[in-house]
Design a protein around this motif. Structure first.
Motif, PDB file in Angstrom:
ATOM      1  N   HIS A  24       0.785  -1.194  -0.134  1.00 24.02           N
ATOM      2  CA  HIS A  24      -0.180  -0.042   0.002  1.00 24.02           C
ATOM      3  C   HIS A  24       0.981   1.131  -0.037  1.00 24.02           C
ATOM      4  O   HIS A  24       0.609   2.400   0.359  1.00 24.02           O
ATOM      5  CB  HIS A  24      -0.977   0.066   0.940  1.00 24.02           C
ATOM      6  N   SER A  25       2.236   1.139  -0.238  1.00 28.78           N
ATOM      7  CA  SER A  25       3.104   2.375  -0.136  1.00 28.78           C
ATOM      8  C   SER A  25       2.794   3.450  -0.892  1.00 28.78           C
ATOM      9  O   SER A  25       2.481   4.711  -0.328  1.00 28.78           O
ATOM     10  CB  SER A  25       4.627   1.927  -0.380  1.00 28.78           C
ATOM     11  N   ARG A  26       2.156   3.544  -2.294  1.00 29.25           N
ATOM     12  CA  ARG A  26       1.836   4.568  -2.982  1.00 29.25           C
ATOM     13  C   ARG A  26       0.412   5.005  -2.625  1.00 29.25           C
ATOM     14  O   ARG A  26       0.456   6.296  -2.594  1.00 29.25           O
ATOM     15  CB  ARG A  26       1.699   4.159  -4.609  1.00 29.25           C
ATOM     16  N   THR A  27      -0.481   4.111  -2.240  1.00 33.47           N
ATOM     17  CA  THR A  27      -1.634   4.800  -1.737  1.00 33.47           C
ATOM     18  C   THR A  27      -1.573   5.360  -0.231  1.00 33.47           C
ATOM     19  O   THR A  27      -1.996   6.541  -0.042  1.00 33.47           O
ATOM     20  CB  THR A  27      -2.634   3.601  -1.249  1.00 33.47           C
ATOM     21  N   LEU A  28      -0.667   4.940   0.569  1.00 34.08           N
ATOM     22  CA  LEU A  28      -0.684   5.665   1.890  1.00 34.08           C
ATOM     23  C   LEU A  28       0.433   7.006   1.784  1.00 34.08           C
ATOM     24  O   LEU A  28      -0.200   7.799   2.498  1.00 34.08           O
ATOM     25  CB  LEU A  28       0.139   4.688   2.841  1.00 34.08           C
ATOM     26  N   ALA A  29       1.114   7.069   0.700  1.00 35.90           N
ATOM     27  CA  ALA A  29       1.957   8.300   0.636  1.00 35.90           C
ATOM     28  C   ALA A  29       1.101   9.188  -0.066  1.00 35.90           C
ATOM     29  O   ALA A  29       1.198  10.657   0.228  1.00 35.90           O
ATOM     30  CB  ALA A  29       3.144   8.024  -0.178  1.00 35.90           C
ATOM     31  N   THR A  30       0.192   8.773  -0.973  1.00 38.36           N
ATOM     32  CA  THR A  30      -0.650   9.876  -1.471  1.00 38.36           C
ATOM     33  C   THR A  30      -1.596  10.457  -0.552  1.00 38.36           C
ATOM     34  O   THR A  30      -1.887  11.756  -0.333  1.00 38.36           O
ATOM     35  CB  THR A  30      -1.344   8.979  -2.807  1.00 38.36           C
ATOM     36  N   ILE A  31      -2.239   9.563   0.310  1.00 36.06           N
ATOM     37  CA  ILE A  31      -3.109   9.985   1.555  1.00 36.06           C
ATOM     38  C   ILE A  31      -2.342  10.963   2.390  1.00 36.06           C
ATOM     39  O   ILE A  31      -2.805  12.008   3.053  1.00 36.06           O
ATOM     40  CB  ILE A  31      -3.377   8.693   2.137  1.00 36.06           C
ATOM     41  N   ALA A  32      -0.824  10.800   2.745  1.00 39.86           N
ATOM     42  CA  ALA A  32      -0.037  11.677   3.553  1.00 39.86           C
ATOM     43  C   ALA A  32       0.205  12.984   3.036  1.00 39.86           C
ATOM     44  O   ALA A  32      -0.213  14.049   3.583  1.00 39.86           O
ATOM     45  CB  ALA A  32       1.141  10.973   3.979  1.00 39.86           C
ATOM     46  N   VAL A  77     -14.692  17.520   2.415  1.00 41.49           N
ATOM     47  CA  VAL A  77     -14.723  16.530   1.143  1.00 41.49           C
ATOM     48  C   VAL A  77     -13.556  15.614   0.971  1.00 41.49           C
ATOM     49  O   VAL A  77     -13.435  14.550   0.669  1.00 41.49           O
ATOM     50  CB  VAL A  77     -15.115  17.173  -0.132  1.00 41.49           C
ATOM     51  N   PHE A  78     -12.279  16.441   1.050  1.00 38.48           N
ATOM     52  CA  PHE A  78     -11.048  15.744   0.819  1.00 38.48           C
ATOM     53  C   PHE A  78     -11.074  14.549   2.014  1.00 38.48           C
ATOM     54  O   PHE A  78     -10.288  13.188   1.577  1.00 38.48           O
ATOM     55  CB  PHE A  78     -10.000  16.726   0.794  1.00 38.48           C
ATOM     56  N   LEU A  79     -11.386  14.837   3.127  1.00 36.25           N
ATOM     57  CA  LEU A  79     -11.077  14.093   4.233  1.00 36.25           C
ATOM     58  C   LEU A  79     -12.158  12.955   3.991  1.00 36.25           C
ATOM     59  O   LEU A  79     -11.651  11.760   4.349  1.00 36.25           O
ATOM     60  CB  LEU A  79     -11.612  14.764   5.564  1.00 36.25           C
ATOM     61  N   THR A  80     -13.444  12.982   3.776  1.00 37.02           N
ATOM     62  CA  THR A  80     -14.014  11.750   3.612  1.00 37.02           C
ATOM     63  C   THR A  80     -13.460  10.923   2.461  1.00 37.02           C
ATOM     64  O   THR A  80     -13.482   9.594   2.510  1.00 37.02           O
ATOM     65  CB  THR A  80     -15.467  12.203   3.174  1.00 37.02           C
ATOM     66  N   ALA A  81     -13.186  11.567   1.302  1.00 40.98           N
ATOM     67  CA  ALA A  81     -12.510  10.837   0.014  1.00 40.98           C
ATOM     68  C   ALA A  81     -11.399  10.046   0.646  1.00 40.98           C
ATOM     69  O   ALA A  81     -11.144   8.788   0.438  1.00 40.98           O
ATOM     70  CB  ALA A  81     -12.245  11.756  -1.010  1.00 40.98           C
ATOM     71  N   THR A  82     -10.444  10.525   1.231  1.00 41.70           N
ATOM     72  CA  THR A  82      -9.252   9.782   1.653  1.00 41.70           C
ATOM     73  C   THR A  82      -9.158   8.875   2.756  1.00 41.70           C
ATOM     74  O   THR A  82      -8.646   7.912   2.490  1.00 41.70           O
ATOM     75  CB  THR A  82      -8.116  10.832   2.291  1.00 41.70           C
ATOM     76  N   MET A 104      -2.598   5.638  11.076  1.00 44.49           N
ATOM     77  CA  MET A 104      -2.078   6.723  11.511  1.00 44.49           C
ATOM     78  C   MET A 104      -0.829   7.148  10.949  1.00 44.49           C
ATOM     79  O   MET A 104      -0.337   8.365  11.089  1.00 44.49           O
ATOM     80  CB  MET A 104      -1.624   6.423  13.022  1.00 44.49           C
ATOM     81  N   LEU A 105       0.077   6.368  10.281  1.00 42.32           N
ATOM     82  CA  LEU A 105       1.063   6.586   9.764  1.00 42.32           C
ATOM     83  C   LEU A 105       1.269   7.645   8.535  1.00 42.32           C
ATOM     84  O   LEU A 105       1.638   8.980   8.710  1.00 42.32           O
ATOM     85  CB  LEU A 105       1.881   5.320   9.278  1.00 42.32           C
ATOM     86  N   PRO A 106       0.125   7.666   7.750  1.00 45.35           N
ATOM     87  CA  PRO A 106       0.092   8.736   6.794  1.00 45.35           C
ATOM     88  C   PRO A 106      -0.502   9.981   7.263  1.00 45.35           C
ATOM     89  O   PRO A 106       0.015  11.103   6.996  1.00 45.35           O
ATOM     90  CB  PRO A 106      -0.890   7.964   5.649  1.00 45.35           C
ATOM     91  N   LEU A 107      -1.419  10.046   8.433  1.00 49.00           N
ATOM     92  CA  LEU A 107      -1.999  10.965   8.992  1.00 49.00           C
ATOM     93  C   LEU A 107      -0.715  11.646   9.731  1.00 49.00           C
ATOM     94  O   LEU A 107      -0.649  13.005   9.740  1.00 49.00           O
ATOM     95  CB  LEU A 107      -3.054  10.558  10.153  1.00 49.00           C
ATOM     96  N   SER A 108       0.021  11.090  10.596  1.00 47.85           N
ATOM     97  CA  SER A 108       1.152  11.734  11.174  1.00 47.85           C
ATOM     98  C   SER A 108       2.070  12.357  10.244  1.00 47.85           C
ATOM     99  O   SER A 108       2.333  13.446  10.707  1.00 47.85           O
ATOM    100  CB  SER A 108       1.969  10.453  12.185  1.00 47.85           C
TER     101      SER A 108
END
Length: 644
Positions: A279-287, A535-540, A585-589
């Motif tokens: 999931h590295s690319r997805t999580l990095a995009t979300i971060a 809107v961005f939060l609900t999507a991510t 939590m990792l992408p959020l942090s």
């Protein structure tokens, strides 16, 4: 049974899996419909102060929402199709033609879109009055808002999202033509490509992110390229971080035998390593998206949070006017006396000499720039400071030493003024004066003597006939925030004297006008910023939710094995909770850290308080984000437990 009936039955049967997707779509449609409704709301449009800005702001925001919703719907739809590839293969084995399977998927996506569109428009129509009231309240208006369902927003929303749903439905129709039957059966066993993790790449991720931070924060003078260079370094470092550094750290954690073999850590840590790699690319995009959203919301809320403080600094006097006449004070004070609720608290006479000057080279496009400045005496400066109730005083010892005021100065962008020379045009030639002291804060209101040289009394007397001598007066009155009627009458009084009406050399500045303007602007900004952020939060949040649930069926066999060797439901849920906590939590942090660094320079440039509003934004964002975490854990556990 018709294909349409099968499609509707599939939606009903799998609606629990579609629920978050459905809610996110409904929320995006609702906000889009509300924004377009505000554009065409007659009560809002009738407010001439905001008519143009409302239309442009909400039109632009609606386009952004539509684009983001389109990307989100396409991305989410691909997850659902991936989960159902085995089901599609079974239909093919049963003899159902590909075009019929495609039509069924087309009907499912289109039906889900129609349901979401209808629900979103209904909620948007019902809540539009509430949102209009909230917007007007933030902008400082007290208006009895009428409930109205407008045709144009309804048409716009329907057309926009019908096109989006039609495109994604066609995508669902075409997907079965891209795979062979054996590929469809193997689809659930094909994970995302696992990027290789290495110490070199992990070290590069630290260097890129750390280097971006250092360059952004330590650069002595701000340049237009700084944000772009920093952005490139930090975004690149973020993707490398998730692809390698996170996995390297988990490998190191596995070497801590005491912790690794404790309770369910062995299982959760081992699975987490592969999950992060996949999931590295997805999580990095979300971060990156989280950082962008938090930064935007933090900045917009900081302007609303801080605008009254900054406004008082920029407009310390309730009223200031400048004239070449000395007999206006009685007329002005007679007008103020008609409004006892706005009694004069303090006032001060102003006397200035307007001359042409050449400003020193302080960088950032300010190289030896010609500028008209105002000269006042140190006595008048001290009188103005006393009238404002501040302790700032100036005492000049040397004849050629001056205090210079530049209200547009930015420490982060420009070099210091102190020690440089200001050249003033006197009798047709430039004379040089040493800038001994400097202030960037407004002495009078903004746009009244923005560039000012304070000189000693003797020098001021010598300069009286060297430039244009003007007089003025500054007042501080009670309750300036509600002084609309008084301000209007003063405008009319001074306009008849040729002051303030389009004449920058004879300005009239009123605190009330600027307060209303700033309140409208900041209220509009925080309203739009908050809802775009949501809107961005609900999507991510939904993307992580779908990404995890798409693997729940694949993990069913693994968790069955764990149950067979003695793990109970509590242990299984503990493993899932730990894995999901890191995934969320990792992408959020990392996004939070990126946003804190991004807004830190704003205080240097703009001089506003950003950290309190940002802290509030982060807390609210994290709270909503964690709701997705708990929903994901519960849904994941149910799917694993029930095999659905």
């Amino acid at each position: 049974m018709t294909l349409f009936n099968m499609a509707s039955k599939n939606i009903r049967r799998n609606f629990n899996n579609y629920f978050i997707y459905f809610v996110s779509m409904v929320f995006s449609i609702m906000i889009y419909h509300v924004f377009t409704s505000i554009q065409y709301n007659e009560q809002v449009v009738s407010l001439q102060e905001v008519k143009a800005s409302i239309f442009v702001t909400f039109k632009t925001s609606s386009i952004i929402i539509a684009l983001f919703a389109g990307i989100f719907i396409w991305y989410s739809n691909s997850f659902f199709i991936k989960r159902r590839k085995r089901e599609i293969a079974l239909y093919s084995l049963m003899g159902v033609m590909k075009n019929e399977i495609g039509r069924m998927l087309f009907y499912e996506n289109l039906l889900m879109g129609v349901l979401a569109l209808g629900t979103g428009i209904l909620l948007g129509s019902l809540l539009s009055k509430l949102f209009v009231m909230l917007l007007l309240q933030l902008m400082g208006y007290s208006i009895n808002v009428k409930f109205a369902i407008l045709l144009q927003p309804l048409i716009n929303t329907t057309i926009m999202f019908s096109i989006l749903f039609l495109i994604t439905s066609l995508h669902g129709y075409m997907i079965i033509y891209k795979f062979k039957l054996i590929d469809l059966f193997k689809a659930e066993n094909v994970g995302d490509k696992e990027p290789k993790a290495s110490w070199i790449v992990a070290l590069l991720s630290i260097l890129f992110v750390g280097g971006g931070y250092y360059y952004y924060l330590a650069v002595s003078k701000f340049h237009i390229l700084v944000p772009f260079i920093t952005l490139a370094l930090v975004v690149t470092g973020t993707y490398l971080l998730f692809s390698s550094l996170a996995v390297v750290l988990i490998k190191l954690a596995k070497k801590n035998k005491r912790s690794y073999y404790k309770s369910t850590n062995l299982i959760s840590t081992s699975q987490l390593m592969y999950r992060l790699k996949g999931h590295s690319r997805t999580l990095a995009t979300i971060a990156v998206l989280s950082a962008t959203t938090l930064t935007a919301m933090g900045v917009t809320s900081s302007f609303y949070y801080d605008f009254q403080t900054s406004l008082t600094e920029r407009y310390p006097f309730s009223y200031v006017y400048v004239s070449d006449k000395k007999d206006l004070d009685k007329n002005v004070e007679a007008v103020i006396a008609k409004y006892p609720e706005h009694a004069i608290k303090s006032s001060v006479d102003i006397e200035m000499i307007n001359v042409k000057a050449k400003l020193p080279d302080i960088g950032f496009g300010q190289k030896y720039r010609d500028q008209e400045i105002s000269i006042i005496s140190e006595r008048n400066f001290n009188e103005i400071a006393k009238a404002r109730g501040i302790k700032d005083r100036v005492y000049l010892d040397f004849h050629k030493d001056i205090l210079f005021i530049d209200t547009f100065y930015s420490k982060a962008l420009m070099e210091p003024y102190i020690g440089k020379n200001l050249e003033i045009m006197l009798d047709g030639k430039l004379e040089s004066f040493n800038i001994k002291s400097f202030r960037s804060a407004n002495l009078l209101n903004e746009r009244v003597a923005d560039y000012t040289a304070v000189v000693d009394e003797d020098l001021y007397e010598q300069l009286l006939d060297k430039g244009e001598l003007v007089w003025g007066k500054a007042y501080i009155v009670e309750n300036p925030k509600v002084s609309e009627e008084l301000t209007k009458e003063l405008y009319n009084t001074l306009k008849r004297a040729g002051i303030g009406h389009g004449d920058w050399s004879r300005p009239f500045s009123a605190y009330y006008d600027n307060y209303r303007s700033e309140l409208i602007s900041s209220g509009l900004t925080i309203f739009v910023g908050a809802f775009l952020g949501l809107v961005f939060l609900t999507a991510t949040g939904s993307i992580i939710f779908f990404k995890q649930l798409s693997e729940a069926n694949e993990d069913k066999k693994r968790y069955n094995i764990l149950q067979n060797i003695g793990f109970d439901k509590k242990d299984i849920k503990s493993i899932i909770s730990k894995q999901m906590l890191v995934i969320f939590m990792l992408p959020l942090s990392i996004g939070i850290v990126h946003s804190i660094v991004a807004v830190s320079i704003l205080k240097k440039i703009v001089g506003i308080d950003v950290f309190v509003p940002l802290a509030i934004t982060i807390c609210a964002y994290t709270l909503i984000y964690m709701i997705y975490y708990f929903l994901t854990v519960n849904s994941y556990f149910k799917l694993v437990e029930n095999g659905r």
